[in-house]
Design a protein around this motif. Structure first.
Motif, mmCIF file in Angstrom:
data_model
loop_
_atom_site.group_PDB
_atom_site.id
_atom_site.type_symbol
_atom_site.label_atom_id
_atom_site.label_comp_id
_atom_site.label_asym_id
_atom_site.label_seq_id
_atom_site.Cartn_x
_atom_site.Cartn_y
_atom_site.Cartn_z
ATOM 1 N N TYR A 48 0.833 -1.186 0.000
ATOM 2 C CA TYR A 48 0.000 0.000 0.000
ATOM 3 C C TYR A 48 0.876 1.247 0.000
ATOM 4 O O TYR A 48 2.089 1.174 0.244
ATOM 5 C CB TYR A 48 -0.973 0.016 1.179
ATOM 6 C CG TYR A 48 -0.323 0.097 2.544
ATOM 7 C CD1 TYR A 48 0.120 -1.048 3.185
ATOM 8 C CD2 TYR A 48 -0.171 1.315 3.197
ATOM 9 C CE1 TYR A 48 0.701 -0.987 4.432
ATOM 10 C CE2 TYR A 48 0.407 1.388 4.446
ATOM 11 C CZ TYR A 48 0.837 0.226 5.069
ATOM 12 O OH TYR A 48 1.422 0.292 6.305
ATOM 13 N N PRO A 98 -5.758 4.840 5.802
ATOM 14 C CA PRO A 98 -5.038 3.658 5.314
ATOM 15 C C PRO A 98 -6.001 2.503 5.070
ATOM 16 O O PRO A 98 -7.179 2.610 5.386
ATOM 17 C CB PRO A 98 -4.068 3.344 6.463
ATOM 18 C CG PRO A 98 -4.725 3.913 7.665
ATOM 19 C CD PRO A 98 -5.456 5.145 7.209
ATOM 20 N N PRO A 99 -5.495 1.370 4.547
ATOM 21 C CA PRO A 99 -6.383 0.257 4.188
ATOM 22 C C PRO A 99 -7.313 -0.172 5.316
ATOM 23 O O PRO A 99 -8.450 -0.530 5.076
ATOM 24 C CB PRO A 99 -5.401 -0.853 3.807
ATOM 25 C CG PRO A 99 -4.205 -0.133 3.296
ATOM 26 C CD PRO A 99 -4.103 1.118 4.125
ATOM 27 N N GLY A 100 -6.841 -0.151 6.555
ATOM 28 C CA GLY A 100 -7.697 -0.576 7.656
ATOM 29 C C GLY A 100 -8.366 0.565 8.375
ATOM 30 O O GLY A 100 -8.889 0.397 9.482
ATOM 31 N N GLY A 101 -8.371 1.737 7.780
ATOM 32 C CA GLY A 101 -8.880 2.926 8.438
ATOM 33 C C GLY A 101 -10.382 3.082 8.361
ATOM 34 O O GLY A 101 -11.109 2.184 7.927
ATOM 35 N N LEU A 102 -10.849 4.262 8.744
ATOM 36 C CA LEU A 102 -12.272 4.487 8.938
ATOM 37 C C LEU A 102 -12.990 5.000 7.698
ATOM 38 O O LEU A 102 -14.160 5.354 7.767
ATOM 39 C CB LEU A 102 -12.485 5.469 10.095
ATOM 40 C CG LEU A 102 -12.089 4.948 11.468
ATOM 41 C CD1 LEU A 102 -12.260 6.023 12.526
ATOM 42 C CD2 LEU A 102 -12.916 3.720 11.824
ATOM 43 N N GLN A 103 -12.293 5.066 6.591
ATOM 44 C CA GLN A 103 -12.964 5.478 5.368
ATOM 45 C C GLN A 103 -13.085 4.299 4.419
ATOM 46 O O GLN A 103 -12.213 3.417 4.410
ATOM 47 C CB GLN A 103 -12.198 6.617 4.704
ATOM 48 C CG GLN A 103 -12.268 7.900 5.484
ATOM 49 C CD GLN A 103 -11.789 9.077 4.675
ATOM 50 O OE1 GLN A 103 -11.337 8.928 3.557
ATOM 51 N NE2 GLN A 103 -11.886 10.256 5.252
ATOM 52 N N PRO A 104 -14.157 4.276 3.632
ATOM 53 C CA PRO A 104 -14.318 3.156 2.701
ATOM 54 C C PRO A 104 -13.239 3.179 1.628
ATOM 55 O O PRO A 104 -12.767 4.242 1.236
ATOM 56 C CB PRO A 104 -15.695 3.407 2.086
ATOM 57 C CG PRO A 104 -15.911 4.875 2.220
ATOM 58 C CD PRO A 104 -15.230 5.268 3.501
ATOM 59 N N GLN A 105 -12.855 2.014 1.190
ATOM 60 C CA GLN A 105 -11.947 1.912 0.062
ATOM 61 C C GLN A 105 -12.773 1.758 -1.213
ATOM 62 O O GLN A 105 -13.816 1.101 -1.218
ATOM 63 C CB GLN A 105 -11.013 0.722 0.228
ATOM 64 C CG GLN A 105 -10.034 0.892 1.372
ATOM 65 C CD GLN A 105 -8.984 -0.181 1.359
ATOM 66 O OE1 GLN A 105 -8.020 -0.142 0.626
ATOM 67 N NE2 GLN A 105 -9.189 -1.177 2.191
ATOM 68 N N PHE A 107 -12.674 0.243 -4.854
ATOM 69 C CA PHE A 107 -11.942 -0.789 -5.572
ATOM 70 C C PHE A 107 -12.137 -0.671 -7.077
ATOM 71 O O PHE A 107 -13.214 -0.280 -7.559
ATOM 72 C CB PHE A 107 -12.416 -2.179 -5.134
ATOM 73 C CG PHE A 107 -11.924 -2.611 -3.786
ATOM 74 C CD1 PHE A 107 -12.572 -2.202 -2.626
ATOM 75 C CD2 PHE A 107 -10.814 -3.447 -3.669
ATOM 76 C CE1 PHE A 107 -12.126 -2.599 -1.377
ATOM 77 C CE2 PHE A 107 -10.359 -3.859 -2.419
ATOM 78 C CZ PHE A 107 -11.009 -3.441 -1.278
#
Lengths: 116, 113
Positions: A48, A98-105, A107
């Protein structure tokens, strides 16, 4: 606004060949990530990036290289393809988490890679 | 080791019916839990995100619940539609240090007319 665009959609390689999977986002997101999805398993984080010039390893980084020269692009390189790298690869981005954070990713639709 | 287990593995329901998908996790210390919907051949799309202090979050006909004490979450789909046919993935992340989320294997839902 295309979101996250991945190319190619499909690719077949021979063992030992190299290739680059392309990922581009047009949302000005800071964070970008690469995942692989294998049958019967959850997605796993490969590498990442938290911004241009900054990358870090995920859960399964071996055999893959990344770089982030611009905010928009985050290519994934396979230096010497192996059959174990046959998988579906997804690129994702998020605004400022970041990938495990509180915002949606967000894709892309994936690259289906087969290595013979 | 952090783990996320989803059940059932697959589910078939009739259009218009409700269903509930389950997610159990052992990720610690807990930061957040997300549910994604993944259509065949497409990337996952975020449905809900919940933190420790939230026990319910809705997104249209999708309602997610979280019990941080028992480390369980559920995703309830109301009045199912054919377009709900997809894989539903539970993702749990830990606080502090690692940015690596743990993904479940997903529940494959098929909605029949």
């Amino acid at each position: 606004n295309a979101g996250v665009t991945q190319t190619p959609k499909f690719q077949v390689l021979k063992t030992g060949q190299s290739m680059t999977l392309q990922c581009a986002q047009d949302m000005n997101h800071e964070y970008m990530s690469w995942y692989r999805q294998d049958p019967g398993m959850g997605l796993r984080l490969i590498h990442y990036s938290v911004g241009a010039g900054i990358t870090d390893q995920g859960e399964v980084p071996n055999g893959y290289n990344v770089s982030r020269s611009t905010t928009e692009d985050f290519p994934l390189r396979l230096l010497s393809a192996a059959p174990s790298q046959t998988s579906v690869y997804f690129c994702a981005s998020s605004r400022n988490a970041p990938p495990g954070g509180l915002q949606p990713q967000h894709f892309g639709d994936g690259t289906r890679l087969s290595i013979l | 080791k952090n783990q996320v287990e989803q059940s059932p593995q697959s589910l078939i329901i009739l259009e218009g019916k409700n269903c509930t998908l389950q997610c159990n996790y052992t990720v610690s210390p807990f930061s957040n839990l997300r549910w994604y919907k993944q259509d065949t051949g497409r990337g996952p799309v975020s449905l809900t995100i919940m933190t420790f202090s939230e026990n319910t979050k809705s997104n249209g006909r999708y309602t997610a619940t979280l019990d941080a004490d028992t480390k369980q979450s559920s995703l309830h789909i109301t009045a199912s539609q054919l377009s709900d046919s997809a894989s539903y993935i539970c993702v749990v992340s830990a606080r502090g240090g690692s940015y690596i989320p743990t993904f479940g294997r997903g529940t494959s839902l098929i909605v029949h007319p």
